[in-house]
Design a protein around this motif. Structure first.
Motif, mmCIF file in Angstrom:
data_model
loop_
_atom_site.group_PDB
_atom_site.id
_atom_site.type_symbol
_atom_site.label_atom_id
_atom_site.label_comp_id
_atom_site.label_asym_id
_atom_site.label_seq_id
_atom_site.Cartn_x
_atom_site.Cartn_y
_atom_site.Cartn_z
ATOM 1 N N ALA A 19 0.837 -1.190 0.000
ATOM 2 C CA ALA A 19 0.000 0.000 0.000
ATOM 3 C C ALA A 19 0.880 1.251 0.000
ATOM 4 C CB ALA A 19 -0.903 -0.003 1.235
ATOM 5 N N THR A 20 0.598 2.165 -0.901
ATOM 6 C CA THR A 20 1.361 3.403 -0.962
ATOM 7 C C THR A 20 0.523 4.464 -1.651
ATOM 8 O OG1 THR A 20 3.350 4.483 -1.802
ATOM 9 C CG2 THR A 20 2.444 2.692 -3.129
ATOM 10 N N THR A 21 0.747 5.684 -1.248
ATOM 11 C CA THR A 21 0.025 6.792 -1.875
ATOM 12 C C THR A 21 0.944 7.582 -2.802
ATOM 13 O OG1 THR A 21 0.551 8.205 0.024
ATOM 14 C CG2 THR A 21 -1.544 7.008 0.089
ATOM 15 N N ALA A 22 2.212 7.204 -2.833
ATOM 16 C CA ALA A 22 3.172 7.939 -3.657
ATOM 17 C C ALA A 22 3.045 7.517 -5.114
ATOM 18 C CB ALA A 22 4.590 7.670 -3.165
ATOM 19 N N PRO A 23 2.866 8.469 -6.022
ATOM 20 C CA PRO A 23 2.778 8.128 -7.445
ATOM 21 C C PRO A 23 4.143 7.700 -7.974
ATOM 22 C CG PRO A 23 2.848 10.498 -7.181
ATOM 23 C CD PRO A 23 2.747 9.919 -5.794
ATOM 24 N N LEU A 24 4.128 6.877 -9.006
ATOM 25 C CA LEU A 24 5.381 6.458 -9.623
ATOM 26 C C LEU A 24 5.979 7.611 -10.423
ATOM 27 C CD1 LEU A 24 4.530 2.896 -11.009
ATOM 28 C CD2 LEU A 24 5.788 3.478 -8.927
ATOM 29 N N PRO A 25 7.289 7.689 -10.479
ATOM 30 C CA PRO A 25 7.905 8.735 -11.313
ATOM 31 C C PRO A 25 7.728 8.387 -12.785
ATOM 32 C CG PRO A 25 9.577 7.235 -10.482
ATOM 33 C CD PRO A 25 8.294 6.851 -9.804
ATOM 34 N N ALA A 26 7.934 9.363 -13.658
ATOM 35 C CA ALA A 26 7.940 9.083 -15.086
ATOM 36 C C ALA A 26 9.112 8.150 -15.385
ATOM 37 C CB ALA A 26 8.072 10.381 -15.872
ATOM 38 N N LEU A 27 8.952 7.296 -16.387
ATOM 39 C CA LEU A 27 9.983 6.319 -16.707
ATOM 40 C C LEU A 27 11.353 6.969 -16.884
ATOM 41 C CD1 LEU A 27 10.962 3.483 -17.451
ATOM 42 C CD2 LEU A 27 10.114 3.886 -19.779
ATOM 43 N N ASP A 28 11.421 8.046 -17.670
ATOM 44 C CA ASP A 28 12.710 8.671 -17.954
ATOM 45 C C ASP A 28 13.239 9.511 -16.795
ATOM 46 O OD1 ASP A 28 12.983 7.520 -20.463
ATOM 47 O OD2 ASP A 28 11.852 9.127 -21.451
ATOM 48 N N ALA A 29 12.480 9.589 -15.719
ATOM 49 C CA ALA A 29 12.933 10.304 -14.528
ATOM 50 C C ALA A 29 12.970 9.377 -13.313
ATOM 51 C CB ALA A 29 12.000 11.490 -14.241
ATOM 52 N N SER A 30 13.042 8.075 -13.577
ATOM 53 C CA SER A 30 12.910 7.093 -12.495
ATOM 54 C C SER A 30 14.235 6.580 -11.950
ATOM 55 C CB SER A 30 12.090 5.896 -12.992
ATOM 56 O OG SER A 30 12.773 5.195 -14.031
ATOM 57 N N ASP A 31 15.363 6.946 -12.559
ATOM 58 C CA ASP A 31 16.628 6.329 -12.173
ATOM 59 C C ASP A 31 16.972 6.509 -10.698
ATOM 60 O OD1 ASP A 31 17.269 5.174 -14.613
ATOM 61 O OD2 ASP A 31 18.284 6.972 -15.353
ATOM 62 N N THR A 32 16.774 7.695 -10.152
ATOM 63 C CA THR A 32 17.127 7.935 -8.756
ATOM 64 C C THR A 32 16.316 7.060 -7.821
ATOM 65 O OG1 THR A 32 17.761 10.234 -9.210
ATOM 66 C CG2 THR A 32 17.243 9.660 -6.929
ATOM 67 N N ASP A 33 14.994 7.011 -8.038
ATOM 68 C CA ASP A 33 14.132 6.198 -7.181
ATOM 69 C C ASP A 33 14.431 4.707 -7.350
ATOM 70 O OD1 ASP A 33 12.966 8.501 -6.324
ATOM 71 O OD2 ASP A 33 11.046 8.200 -7.341
ATOM 72 N N VAL A 34 14.621 4.275 -8.578
ATOM 73 C CA VAL A 34 14.871 2.860 -8.833
ATOM 74 C C VAL A 34 16.210 2.433 -8.240
ATOM 75 C CG1 VAL A 34 15.330 1.149 -10.635
ATOM 76 C CG2 VAL A 34 13.421 2.730 -10.878
ATOM 77 N N ALA A 35 17.250 3.241 -8.436
ATOM 78 C CA ALA A 35 18.562 2.905 -7.884
ATOM 79 C C ALA A 35 18.503 2.821 -6.363
ATOM 80 C CB ALA A 35 19.602 3.941 -8.315
ATOM 81 N N SER A 36 17.810 3.760 -5.740
ATOM 82 C CA SER A 36 17.693 3.757 -4.283
ATOM 83 C C SER A 36 17.009 2.489 -3.789
ATOM 84 C CB SER A 36 16.914 4.991 -3.821
ATOM 85 O OG SER A 36 16.729 4.973 -2.415
ATOM 86 N N ALA A 37 15.935 2.104 -4.477
ATOM 87 C CA ALA A 37 15.210 0.895 -4.077
ATOM 88 C C ALA A 37 16.059 -0.349 -4.279
ATOM 89 C CB ALA A 37 13.911 0.783 -4.875
ATOM 90 N N LEU A 38 16.755 -0.432 -5.393
ATOM 91 C CA LEU A 38 17.562 -1.612 -5.672
ATOM 92 C C LEU A 38 18.730 -1.739 -4.709
ATOM 93 C CD1 LEU A 38 17.610 -1.782 -9.554
ATOM 94 C CD2 LEU A 38 16.065 -2.828 -7.918
ATOM 95 N N LEU A 39 19.317 -0.619 -4.349
ATOM 96 C CA LEU A 39 20.427 -0.671 -3.406
ATOM 97 C C LEU A 39 19.954 -1.129 -2.030
ATOM 98 C CD1 LEU A 39 22.402 2.546 -4.401
ATOM 99 C CD2 LEU A 39 22.959 0.172 -4.939
#
Length: 281
Positions: free
Chosen positions: A74-94
């Protein structure tokens, strides 16, 4: 496999970060051999020779809807746009892969890299510019005796950082993150040239293909007709890119990767693969 200076680059399992897992095992591939120049951007359309081929292009019917993997957190945070997702994705993967992943992860176009790599694994080759992880350090090693060239077991040292990430990744947490962020992967897959395709189906195809990789009897004999090493056994050389990547890990690490892949597959499909299925020796 290139003599002395080439290396096998990153893989597994992919996908997603399923790639953290898939990548660890599967994305162990060789570096590009072109001298100089900037790396090519990740393709946003099918790679030459890939369009209209393979299971992804054969059917548009969804085989493994992402809902089978369970509800997203459950989350209320919207997903970032694909081409602006690197920071969020890298943080999650790390956070999922631990500190060991920090020095391995490519930080640009991460989702597109994962999707393109997963799509390519069941084929005969993987473009080196699309890999989501950096390639291993040091040279690829072979043993030579009595005129024969064999795969050296010492290569396990090169893959140890990737295996450390793989072993430390929680499949449930990884798949939960993937489900929550699935729209990004689906968009990247459509941008790759599959407007009616379903990325999770392709991911399952890639996992099943890798699970079907044989375990070659050691020592594995190689030949070097030109620059790159090849498997001396034509049957092994004819295998998919993903399967050949797994076989280079050695029997023990290949088994560890397959165990993690099975866990991920079960979570992604909502079904447990029967014992002995999609595997070979």
């Amino acid at each position: 496999m290139k003599k002395k200076q080439s290396s096998i680059g990153t893989w597994l399992v992919s996908g997603v970060v399923v790639i953290v897992a898939i990548a660890v095992g599967v994305f162990i591939w060789r570096k590009a051999t072109q001298a100089g120049g900037e790396p090519a951007p990740v393709a946003t359309s099918p790679m030459p020779g890939n369009a209209g081929t393979g299971p992804a292009a054969a059917s548009t019917a969804i085989q493994h809807p992402i809902a089978q993997a369970g509800p997203a957190p459950a989350t209320t945070a919207p997903l970032p746009a694909l081409d602006a997702s690197d920071t969020d994705v890298a943080s999650a993967l790390l956070s999922l892969g631990g500190n060991s992943l920090g020095g391995l992860l490519q930080r640009d176009q991460i989702v597109r890299r994962v999707v393109a790599t997963v799509d390519a694994l069941p084929r005969q080759s993987v473009g080196t510019n699309i890999l989501p992880l950096k390639t291993p350090k040091n040279a690829f090693l072979v043993d030579q005796a009595n005129g024969a060239i064999t795969l050296s077991p010492r290569n396990a040292e090169r893959y140890a950082p990737y295996m450390q990430v793989l072993q430390g990744t929680d499949p449930k947490a990884l798949v939960a993150w993937y489900v929550a962020n699935y729209p990004l992967f689906q968009q990247a897959y459509r941008d790759l040239g599959y407007p009616k395709g379903y990325f999770n189906d392709r991911l399952v195809v890639a996992i099943d293909d890798m699970l079907a990789a044989p375990v070659p009897d050691a020592p594995v004999t190689l030949v070097q007709p030109k620059v790159f090493y090849r498997y001396a056994d034509p049957g092994l050389e004819a295998r998919s890119a993903g399967q050949k990547l797994l076989m280079r890990l050695g029997a023990d690490d290949e088994a560890r990767v397959k165990t993690k892949l099975r866990q991920i597959r079960d979570l992604l499909t909502g079904a447990t693969l029967p014992a002995g299925a999609a595997s070979a020796r």
